[in-house]
Design an enzyme around this catalytic site. Sequence first.
Site, PDB file in Angstrom:
ATOM      1  N   GLY A 259       8.122   3.717  -5.667  1.00 42.11           N
ATOM      2  CA  GLY A 259       6.895   4.618  -5.013  1.00 42.11           C
ATOM      3  C   GLY A 259       7.209   5.100  -3.622  1.00 42.11           C
ATOM      4  CG  HIS A 260       6.649   8.434  -0.313  1.00 47.93           C
ATOM      5  ND1 HIS A 260       5.997   8.434   0.803  1.00 47.93           N
ATOM      6  CD2 HIS A 260       7.624   9.394  -0.433  1.00 47.93           C
ATOM      7  CE1 HIS A 260       6.760   9.033   1.736  1.00 47.93           C
ATOM      8  NE2 HIS A 260       7.766   9.806   0.976  1.00 47.93           N
ATOM      9  CB  ALA A 261       6.318   4.136   2.767  1.00 45.51           C
ATOM     10  CB  VAL A 262       3.362   7.740   4.073  1.00 44.95           C
ATOM     11  CG1 VAL A 262       3.833   6.475   4.997  1.00 44.95           C
ATOM     12  CG2 VAL A 262       4.686   8.744   3.924  1.00 44.95           C
ATOM     13  NE  ARG A 316       0.876   2.380  -1.830  1.00 44.35           N
ATOM     14  CZ  ARG A 316       1.605   3.495  -1.720  1.00 44.35           C
ATOM     15  NH1 ARG A 316       2.127   4.321  -2.583  1.00 44.35           N
ATOM     16  NH2 ARG A 316       1.907   3.837  -0.457  1.00 44.35           N
TER      17      ARG A 316
END
Length: 428
Positions: A259-262, A316
Amino acid sequence: MRSPSGPTEPPPTEPSPGDPLPRDPQSTEPRPADPLPLDGLTVVAVEQAVAAPFATRQLADLGARVIKVERVDGGDFARGYDTAAGGLASHFVWCNRGKESLALDLKDPRGLAVVRRLVADADVFVQNLAHGAAARLGLDAATLCAAHPRLIAVDISGYGASGPYSDKRAYDMLVQCEAGLVSVTGTPERPVKAGIPAADIAAGMYAFSGVLAALVRRGTTGRGGPVEVSMLEALAEWMGHPLHHAMHGGSAPARTGLGHAVIAPYDAYATADGGRVLLSVQNDREWRRLAEQVLGRPELAVDPGFATNPARVEHRERTDELVGRALGVLGTDEALARLEAAGIACARLRDVTEVAAHPQLAARDRWREVGSPVGPLRALLPPITLPGGDEARMGAVPALGEHTGSLLRAAGMTDEEIAALRRDGVVA
């Protein structure tokens, strides 16, 4: 100073007798291919493992002659990492095609004299010996460049020539830890190292580009000079986004696996046939298209809990659940087709075997065969493509000491002298 009326065209000049005749722009004759950019350059490398060999392989691919100096007792220790490439080590095959192997004992004055003789006629020297070893042999960049002003000499180290870490052993995984890469790679529960030798590759590529920059400078000044690259500094530069996030934002990005943090949704999702599809929604317009055309939930495009990226990041888990449920009933090919039709960035999660059969690499004819002691092996063309020029020189992977005799003869030694060196174990 430029005149008020602007620049003027230089007066036409007559070609010198040795100049090539200008090509008629209307001519239909095929233009001859340009030579490789490093044709005619000689590189001597006292190298091992990955960082320096990866750098010099780039030089060899672009036309340079690379003389690889190896130990007589087994050579570059990367030769022994594994036997996966038809009996050869995969690391060695990857990093050492197109080189000439010279096996000699640098601890013997006669062996060291051979290297010094080769360096005297070389354009570039590269070494990544343990800290202090090159200086003890007189093969450090400062010493060599003082003796040979046109030489470009590269010192590759783990942590640099000075500072409290200069003497520390520096293997790739250790430098990944010191540079913080491991801290941002993995899952929230567990950091992991990169699956490739990222510190070695970073240092190798900066050494490669450093040589090219020094060659340009030599072309204008006539002088070579030292080039220094450390694995830590190279990988710390590659830590740009997380490093600046932490320095200026107060905290490091969280580890999020794939995934991506932001950004959300930005992850890999399972499909009905056992595959996984990664997608990335970069803005709210793309989310709207995903909701309408793939999820079949147009109301999510305006739902305050999902309409903006900050809202999706905040929710999320629910966002991933919605995407996962929609893709989980589709086969991988159908899921990708729907995402593509909706203009959503997506990719198939491939393993390395699937990469070797990647249709895009095949369609662009990126595979070649290179020679080796065990026969032809597949290898990728280097990613630097120079249209209109000769193709990259994909030379063979050398056997240990394969070129020792020819190199020593070229250096002026007689067969009797070479035989004596072999008998004494100075060369192999």
